[in-house]
Scaffold this motif. Structure first.
Motif, PDB file in Angstrom:
ATOM      1  N   VAL A   1       0.679   6.972   4.219  1.00  0.00           N
ATOM      2  CA  VAL A   1       1.612   6.159   4.990  1.00  0.00           C
ATOM      3  C   VAL A   1       2.859   5.977   4.132  1.00  0.00           C
ATOM      4  N   ASN A   2       4.012   6.333   4.678  1.00  0.00           N
ATOM      5  CA  ASN A   2       5.289   6.202   3.972  1.00  0.00           C
ATOM      6  C   ASN A   2       5.237   6.888   2.606  1.00  0.00           C
ATOM      7  N   GLU A   3       4.668   8.109   2.590  1.00  0.00           N
ATOM      8  CA  GLU A   3       4.551   8.933   1.396  1.00  0.00           C
ATOM      9  C   GLU A   3       3.697   8.309   0.288  1.00  0.00           C
ATOM     10  N   VAL A   4       2.838   7.352   0.632  1.00  0.00           N
ATOM     11  CA  VAL A   4       1.938   6.703  -0.322  1.00  0.00           C
ATOM     12  C   VAL A   4       0.501   7.057   0.064  1.00  0.00           C
ATOM     13  N   ASP A   5      -0.278   7.537  -0.902  1.00  0.00           N
ATOM     14  CA  ASP A   5      -1.684   7.859  -0.671  1.00  0.00           C
ATOM     15  C   ASP A   5      -2.498   6.568  -0.706  1.00  0.00           C
ATOM     16  N   LEU A   6      -3.001   6.161   0.453  1.00  0.00           N
ATOM     17  CA  LEU A   6      -3.758   4.909   0.537  1.00  0.00           C
ATOM     18  C   LEU A   6      -5.076   4.989  -0.219  1.00  0.00           C
ATOM     19  N   ASN A   7      -5.637   6.195  -0.359  1.00  0.00           N
ATOM     20  CA  ASN A   7      -6.910   6.342  -1.075  1.00  0.00           C
ATOM     21  C   ASN A   7      -6.809   5.899  -2.527  1.00  0.00           C
ATOM     22  N   THR A   8      -5.624   5.967  -3.116  1.00  0.00           N
ATOM     23  CA  THR A   8      -5.478   5.627  -4.528  1.00  0.00           C
ATOM     24  C   THR A   8      -4.629   4.386  -4.767  1.00  0.00           C
ATOM     25  N   ASN A   9      -3.983   3.846  -3.720  1.00  0.00           N
ATOM     26  CA  ASN A   9      -3.021   2.770  -3.949  1.00  0.00           C
ATOM     27  C   ASN A   9      -3.321   1.433  -3.279  1.00  0.00           C
ATOM     28  N   VAL A  10      -4.237   1.380  -2.341  1.00  0.00           N
ATOM     29  CA  VAL A  10      -4.541   0.106  -1.677  1.00  0.00           C
ATOM     30  C   VAL A  10      -6.049  -0.061  -1.518  1.00  0.00           C
ATOM     31  N   GLU A  11      -6.480  -1.301  -1.430  1.00  0.00           N
ATOM     32  CA  GLU A  11      -7.902  -1.607  -1.193  1.00  0.00           C
ATOM     33  C   GLU A  11      -8.188  -1.830   0.290  1.00  0.00           C
ATOM     34  N   ALA A  12      -7.153  -2.193   1.045  1.00  0.00           N
ATOM     35  CA  ALA A  12      -7.314  -2.449   2.475  1.00  0.00           C
ATOM     36  C   ALA A  12      -5.969  -2.257   3.154  1.00  0.00           C
ATOM     37  N   PHE A  13      -6.017  -1.960   4.455  1.00  0.00           N
ATOM     38  CA  PHE A  13      -4.798  -1.862   5.261  1.00  0.00           C
ATOM     39  C   PHE A  13      -5.166  -2.098   6.718  1.00  0.00           C
TER      40      PHE A  13
ATOM     41  N   PHE B   1      -0.136   3.068  14.110  1.00  0.00           N
ATOM     42  CA  PHE B   1       0.657   2.890  12.902  1.00  0.00           C
ATOM     43  C   PHE B   1      -0.049   1.936  11.969  1.00  0.00           C
ATOM     44  N   ALA B   2       0.413   1.875  10.721  1.00  0.00           N
ATOM     45  CA  ALA B   2      -0.296   1.122   9.693  1.00  0.00           C
ATOM     46  C   ALA B   2       0.582   0.074   9.039  1.00  0.00           C
ATOM     47  N   ASN B   3      -0.076  -0.999   8.625  1.00  0.00           N
ATOM     48  CA  ASN B   3       0.538  -2.028   7.788  1.00  0.00           C
ATOM     49  C   ASN B   3      -0.219  -2.020   6.472  1.00  0.00           C
ATOM     50  N   THR B   4       0.481  -1.614   5.421  1.00  0.00           N
ATOM     51  CA  THR B   4      -0.143  -1.540   4.103  1.00  0.00           C
ATOM     52  C   THR B   4       0.158  -2.771   3.254  1.00  0.00           C
ATOM     53  N   GLY B   5       0.814  -3.751   3.859  1.00  0.00           N
ATOM     54  CA  GLY B   5       1.158  -4.963   3.134  1.00  0.00           C
ATOM     55  C   GLY B   5       2.566  -4.953   2.571  1.00  0.00           C
ATOM     56  N   SER B   6       3.353  -3.945   2.919  1.00  0.00           N
ATOM     57  CA  SER B   6       4.716  -3.888   2.397  1.00  0.00           C
ATOM     58  C   SER B   6       5.598  -4.928   3.085  1.00  0.00           C
ATOM     59  N   ASN B   7       6.627  -5.350   2.394  1.00  0.00           N
ATOM     60  CA  ASN B   7       7.528  -6.377   2.924  1.00  0.00           C
ATOM     61  C   ASN B   7       8.380  -5.884   4.082  1.00  0.00           C
TER      62      ASN B   7
ATOM     63  N   ILE C   1       0.743   7.335  10.206  1.00  0.00           N
ATOM     64  CA  ILE C   1      -0.391   7.697   9.358  1.00  0.00           C
ATOM     65  C   ILE C   1      -0.547   9.216   9.388  1.00  0.00           C
ATOM     66  N   PHE C   2      -0.663   9.823   8.197  1.00  0.00           N
ATOM     67  CA  PHE C   2      -0.776  11.271   8.057  1.00  0.00           C
ATOM     68  C   PHE C   2      -2.046  11.626   7.301  1.00  0.00           C
ATOM     69  N   ASN C   3      -2.578  12.820   7.579  1.00  0.00           N
ATOM     70  CA  ASN C   3      -3.725  13.293   6.812  1.00  0.00           C
ATOM     71  C   ASN C   3      -3.239  14.083   5.599  1.00  0.00           C
ATOM     72  N   ALA C   4      -4.149  14.695   4.875  1.00  0.00           N
ATOM     73  CA  ALA C   4      -3.807  15.403   3.633  1.00  0.00           C
ATOM     74  C   ALA C   4      -2.899  16.604   3.877  1.00  0.00           C
ATOM     75  N   GLU C   5      -2.985  17.193   5.055  1.00  0.00           N
ATOM     76  CA  GLU C   5      -2.145  18.351   5.375  1.00  0.00           C
ATOM     77  C   GLU C   5      -0.776  17.941   5.898  1.00  0.00           C
ATOM     78  N   GLY C   6      -0.521  16.638   5.988  1.00  0.00           N
ATOM     79  CA  GLY C   6       0.773  16.164   6.485  1.00  0.00           C
ATOM     80  C   GLY C   6       0.854  16.058   7.989  1.00  0.00           C
ATOM     81  N   LYS C   7      -0.282  16.157   8.682  1.00  0.00           N
ATOM     82  CA  LYS C   7      -0.289  16.037  10.140  1.00  0.00           C
ATOM     83  C   LYS C   7      -0.345  14.563  10.526  1.00  0.00           C
ATOM     84  N   LYS C   8       0.586  14.162  11.368  1.00  0.00           N
ATOM     85  CA  LYS C   8       0.652  12.781  11.842  1.00  0.00           C
ATOM     86  C   LYS C   8      -0.407  12.556  12.924  1.00  0.00           C
ATOM     87  N   PHE C   9      -1.067  11.403  12.864  1.00  0.00           N
ATOM     88  CA  PHE C   9      -1.961  11.008  13.936  1.00  0.00           C
ATOM     89  C   PHE C   9      -1.083  10.476  15.070  1.00  0.00           C
TER      90      PHE C   9
END
Length: 120
Positions: free
Chosen positions: A22-34, A50-56, A70-78
């Protein structure tokens, strides 16, 4: 035994570096919840995802922007209406569904679903 080891090695290498982005950030390594929002506009049969990762800078009314998509590893948008695909992908990436709540914004209604990392 060798074939089981080979299959598990192939599967772990195939999914070992997969991402939820989400927004060029890998949620698997950067957040605990979204939060995943599923919002439907009036007279539209497909829900925007769409996702809320807690950003302002999160804004519920901006759900068609790339910044909250939200995108997968290949860059495909859901895309709209692909929640089942997203859910399956998130489960395969080590996330579990948490609480749900209804959300209303203007003429749009939807659901907000919390996802958190599965405990090992």
């Amino acid at each position: 035994m060798k074939s089981i080891l080979l299959v598990s090695l192939i599967l772990s290498s195939a999914f070992g570096n997969a991402q939820v982005i989400v927004n060029e950030v890998d949620l698997n390594t950067n957040v605990e919840a979204f939060e995943v929002y599923l919002m439907a506009k009036m007279f539209n049969t497909k829900e925007s995802i769409f996702a809320n990762t807690g950003s302002n800078d999160f804004k519920i009314q901006n759900y068609d922007t790339k910044r909250q998509a939200i995108f997968n590893a290949e860059g495909k948008k859901f895309e709209k209406g692909e929640y089942l695909n997203l859910y399956t992908y998130l489960m395969s990436q080590g996330w579990e569904e948490g609480t749900k709540r209804n959300v209303n914004y203007g003429d749009s209604t939807g659901t907000c679903i919390m996802f958190k990392r599965k405990k090992a």
